[in-house]
Design a protein around this motif. Structure first.
Motif, PDB file in Angstrom:
ATOM      1  N   ARG A 202       0.882  -1.310  -0.055  1.00 38.04           N
ATOM      2  CA  ARG A 202       0.050   0.225   0.066  1.00 38.04           C
ATOM      3  C   ARG A 202       0.814   1.248  -0.024  1.00 38.04           C
ATOM      4  NH1 ARG A 202      -3.564  -3.076   3.871  1.00 38.04           N
ATOM      5  NH2 ARG A 202      -2.261  -2.474   5.539  1.00 38.04           N
ATOM      6  N   TYR A 203       2.221   0.942   0.535  1.00 29.21           N
ATOM      7  CA  TYR A 203       3.117   2.363   0.499  1.00 29.21           C
ATOM      8  C   TYR A 203       4.199   1.921  -0.091  1.00 29.21           C
ATOM      9  CZ  TYR A 203      -0.517   3.492   4.058  1.00 29.21           C
ATOM     10  OH  TYR A 203      -1.709   3.684   4.921  1.00 29.21           O
ATOM     11  N   ASN A 204       4.959   3.125  -0.731  1.00 24.67           N
ATOM     12  CA  ASN A 204       6.292   3.069  -1.071  1.00 24.67           C
ATOM     13  C   ASN A 204       7.183   3.910  -0.101  1.00 24.67           C
ATOM     14  OD1 ASN A 204       5.704   1.489  -3.372  1.00 24.67           O
ATOM     15  ND2 ASN A 204       5.661   3.020  -4.804  1.00 24.67           N
ATOM     16  N   ASN A 205       7.836   2.948   0.674  1.00 28.22           N
ATOM     17  CA  ASN A 205       8.815   3.583   1.470  1.00 28.22           C
ATOM     18  C   ASN A 205      10.049   2.932   1.947  1.00 28.22           C
ATOM     19  OD1 ASN A 205       7.782   1.679   3.529  1.00 28.22           O
ATOM     20  ND2 ASN A 205       6.040   3.010   4.210  1.00 28.22           N
ATOM     21  N   ASP A 206      10.391   3.070   3.082  1.00 26.38           N
ATOM     22  CA  ASP A 206      11.952   2.446   3.239  1.00 26.38           C
ATOM     23  C   ASP A 206      11.639   0.742   3.919  1.00 26.38           C
ATOM     24  OD1 ASP A 206      10.724   3.174   5.907  1.00 26.38           O
ATOM     25  OD2 ASP A 206      12.691   3.373   6.719  1.00 26.38           O
ATOM     26  N   LYS A 207      10.253   0.714   4.229  1.00 22.84           N
ATOM     27  CA  LYS A 207       9.917  -0.635   4.548  1.00 22.84           C
ATOM     28  C   LYS A 207       9.124  -1.612   3.469  1.00 22.84           C
ATOM     29  CE  LYS A 207      11.612  -0.476   8.553  1.00 22.84           C
ATOM     30  NZ  LYS A 207      12.835  -1.210   9.228  1.00 22.84           N
ATOM     31  N   THR A 208       8.358  -0.968   2.650  1.00 23.52           N
ATOM     32  CA  THR A 208       7.502  -1.540   1.573  1.00 23.52           C
ATOM     33  C   THR A 208       7.703  -0.699   0.342  1.00 23.52           C
ATOM     34  OG1 THR A 208       5.618  -0.421   2.176  1.00 23.52           O
ATOM     35  CG2 THR A 208       6.057  -2.455   3.366  1.00 23.52           C
ATOM     36  N   ARG A 209       7.596  -1.647  -0.957  1.00 26.54           N
ATOM     37  CA  ARG A 209       7.778  -0.725  -2.212  1.00 26.54           C
ATOM     38  C   ARG A 209       7.229  -1.729  -3.184  1.00 26.54           C
ATOM     39  NH1 ARG A 209      13.097   2.046  -3.015  1.00 26.54           N
ATOM     40  NH2 ARG A 209      12.410   2.830  -0.765  1.00 26.54           N
ATOM     41  N   ASP A 210       6.266  -0.928  -4.046  1.00 32.02           N
ATOM     42  CA  ASP A 210       5.860  -1.678  -5.176  1.00 32.02           C
ATOM     43  C   ASP A 210       6.396  -0.714  -6.427  1.00 32.02           C
ATOM     44  OD1 ASP A 210       4.257  -2.371  -7.551  1.00 32.02           O
ATOM     45  OD2 ASP A 210       2.492  -2.513  -6.533  1.00 32.02           O
ATOM     46  N   TYR A 211       7.405  -1.812  -7.014  1.00 31.05           N
ATOM     47  CA  TYR A 211       8.147  -1.073  -8.134  1.00 31.05           C
ATOM     48  C   TYR A 211       6.987  -0.925  -9.418  1.00 31.05           C
ATOM     49  CZ  TYR A 211      12.198  -1.873  -5.003  1.00 31.05           C
ATOM     50  OH  TYR A 211      12.783  -1.915  -4.073  1.00 31.05           O
ATOM     51  N   THR A 212       5.960  -1.125  -9.498  1.00 33.10           N
ATOM     52  CA  THR A 212       5.387  -1.241 -10.897  1.00 33.10           C
ATOM     53  C   THR A 212       4.241   0.073 -10.667  1.00 33.10           C
ATOM     54  OG1 THR A 212       3.299  -2.584  -9.824  1.00 33.10           O
ATOM     55  CG2 THR A 212       5.092  -3.723 -10.927  1.00 33.10           C
ATOM     56  N   ARG A 213       4.120   0.904  -9.425  1.00 32.26           N
ATOM     57  CA  ARG A 213       3.216   1.776  -9.513  1.00 32.26           C
ATOM     58  C   ARG A 213       3.824   2.780  -8.519  1.00 32.26           C
ATOM     59  NH1 ARG A 213      -2.086  -0.150  -6.414  1.00 32.26           N
ATOM     60  NH2 ARG A 213      -1.191  -1.486  -4.939  1.00 32.26           N
ATOM     61  N   ASP A 214       3.333   3.866  -8.702  1.00 29.91           N
ATOM     62  CA  ASP A 214       3.557   5.146  -7.660  1.00 29.91           C
ATOM     63  C   ASP A 214       2.515   5.007  -6.423  1.00 29.91           C
ATOM     64  OD1 ASP A 214       5.628   6.366  -9.070  1.00 29.91           O
ATOM     65  OD2 ASP A 214       4.304   7.465 -10.060  1.00 29.91           O
ATOM     66  N   LEU A 215       3.029   5.024  -5.253  1.00 26.49           N
ATOM     67  CA  LEU A 215       2.238   4.787  -4.074  1.00 26.49           C
ATOM     68  C   LEU A 215       2.680   6.241  -3.059  1.00 26.49           C
ATOM     69  CD1 LEU A 215       1.916   1.023  -3.464  1.00 26.49           C
ATOM     70  CD2 LEU A 215       0.141   2.480  -4.533  1.00 26.49           C
ATOM     71  N   PRO A 216       1.734   6.490  -2.186  1.00 26.85           N
ATOM     72  CA  PRO A 216       2.081   7.399  -1.214  1.00 26.85           C
ATOM     73  C   PRO A 216       3.038   6.705  -0.116  1.00 26.85           C
ATOM     74  CG  PRO A 216      -0.261   6.389  -0.842  1.00 26.85           C
ATOM     75  CD  PRO A 216       0.349   5.988  -2.051  1.00 26.85           C
ATOM     76  N   ALA A 217       3.957   7.617   0.589  1.00 28.22           N
ATOM     77  CA  ALA A 217       4.874   7.078   1.283  1.00 28.22           C
ATOM     78  C   ALA A 217       4.354   6.861   2.687  1.00 28.22           C
ATOM     79  CB  ALA A 217       6.115   8.133   1.331  1.00 28.22           C
ATOM     80  N   GLY A 218       3.126   6.856   3.066  1.00 23.64           N
ATOM     81  CA  GLY A 218       2.565   6.520   4.167  1.00 23.64           C
ATOM     82  C   GLY A 218       2.923   5.309   4.995  1.00 23.64           C
ATOM     83  N   GLY A 219       2.087   5.070   6.031  1.00 22.98           N
ATOM     84  CA  GLY A 219       2.464   4.007   7.000  1.00 22.98           C
ATOM     85  C   GLY A 219       3.497   4.070   7.799  1.00 22.98           C
ATOM     86  N   GLY A 220       4.060   5.236   7.931  1.00 28.32           N
ATOM     87  CA  GLY A 220       4.933   5.685   8.933  1.00 28.32           C
ATOM     88  C   GLY A 220       6.330   4.590   9.018  1.00 28.32           C
ATOM     89  N   GLY A 221       6.534   4.091   7.672  1.00 23.28           N
ATOM     90  CA  GLY A 221       7.638   3.148   7.724  1.00 23.28           C
ATOM     91  C   GLY A 221       7.697   1.937   8.712  1.00 23.28           C
ATOM     92  N   ARG A 222       6.792   1.566   9.215  1.00 16.50           N
ATOM     93  CA  ARG A 222       6.772   0.845  10.373  1.00 16.50           C
ATOM     94  C   ARG A 222       7.117  -0.710   9.925  1.00 16.50           C
ATOM     95  NH1 ARG A 222       2.250  -2.445  11.003  1.00 16.50           N
ATOM     96  NH2 ARG A 222       0.453  -1.780   9.849  1.00 16.50           N
ATOM     97  N   ASP A 223       7.712  -1.435  10.869  1.00 16.12           N
ATOM     98  CA  ASP A 223       7.883  -2.998  10.441  1.00 16.12           C
ATOM     99  C   ASP A 223       6.844  -3.756  10.316  1.00 16.12           C
ATOM    100  OD1 ASP A 223      10.801  -3.489  12.697  1.00 16.12           O
ATOM    101  OD2 ASP A 223      10.607  -2.574  10.812  1.00 16.12           O
ATOM    102  N   ARG A 224       6.605  -4.236   9.250  1.00  9.94           N
ATOM    103  CA  ARG A 224       5.519  -5.296   8.895  1.00  9.94           C
ATOM    104  C   ARG A 224       5.833  -6.747   9.459  1.00  9.94           C
ATOM    105  NH1 ARG A 224       2.498  -3.147   4.964  1.00  9.94           N
ATOM    106  NH2 ARG A 224       1.031  -4.750   5.677  1.00  9.94           N
TER     107      ARG A 224
END
Length: 245
Positions: A202-224
């Protein structure tokens, strides 16, 4: 209710330990999907079936063992902030059912883990240098096109889920990287097939990333921590995959 026995998380929850492999979930989004619930449950073992009660925000999940069900309930009771599906905090508790038998239940786990799946679980042990989401992307890009990556910590270990473009790329990466070290003598990789057919990022940040689409950097970069785990220990190799830092 009696205090839970065998709580690996050390919590003081008052729910009883699971006595069957079936767990009851409530407070789900009314339109919750099987993959969303699978993402929460699969870190604790094989998920045999999921039965979502449509429109009720409830579901039954049949784990592969009583122990897996008990561990799931114990973890999310002690860590409710991790039991998130969208904006809902899901509540898990033991069920008296011994199995999920409804014909509409989804058999979600066993075939997804067969060789050929495109999602890989990576566990990093003996971490002496930083290993980031970009580190995983660099490594796995040598074997194809990583589509999505999720990094998280489970049981004190750094882990990542890497979705490649297809099963062939995933097999090639697993064959080359399993039991290898990212840096010489440390940061050893265990690479396994995940039970997840694909990743939902759901978010593109330092913990999760989808390389196929632009996503917000929300989610607080928390561990999943709500992703599939499970691996056995291995001895550290001396292969340096990406060179010194």
């Amino acid at each position: 209710m009696a205090k839970r026995d065998g709580d690996l998380m050390g919590g003081d929850a008052k729910r009883p330990a699971a006595s069957t492999p079936v767990v009851f979930a409530r407070n789900l989004p009314v339109d919750c999907s099987d993959p969303e619930l699978l993402a929460l449950c699969s870190p604790f073992g094989d998920v045999a079936r999921i039965l979502i009660l449509k429109g009720k925000g409830q579901a039954f999940v049949q784990m592969g063992s009583v122990q897996a069900a008990a561990t799931l309930v114990a973890y999310f009771t002690a860590n409710p902030a991790q039991a998130q599906v969208r904006a809902s905090t899901v509540q898990f508790m033991p069920s008296t059912r011994t199995e999920v038998v409804d014909n509409s239940a989804s058999a979600v786990a066993t075939q997804a883990a067969q060789p050929g799946g495109k999602v890989l679980l990576c566990i990093v042990r003996n971490v002496l240098y930083p290993v980031t989401l970009d580190t995983f992307h660099t490594i796995f890009s040598r074997f194809g096109e990583p589509q999505r990556i999720v990094t998280f910590t489970k049981n004190g270990e750094l882990q990542a889920l890497v979705e490649m473009r297809d099963g062939a790329q995933a097999l090639a990466a697993k064959a080359a990287l399993h039991e290898q070290c990212i840096y010489a003598g440390c940061c050893q990789l265990s690479v396994l097939h995940s039970t997840m057919p694909q990743l939902n990022v759901r978010y593109n940040n330092d913990k999760t990333r989808d390389y196929t689409r632009d996503l917000p950097a929300g989610g607080g970069g928390r561990d999943r921590s709500n992703y599939h785990g499970g691996a056995t220990g291995t001895n550290a190799a001396n292969t340096n995959i990406i060179g010194t830092i």
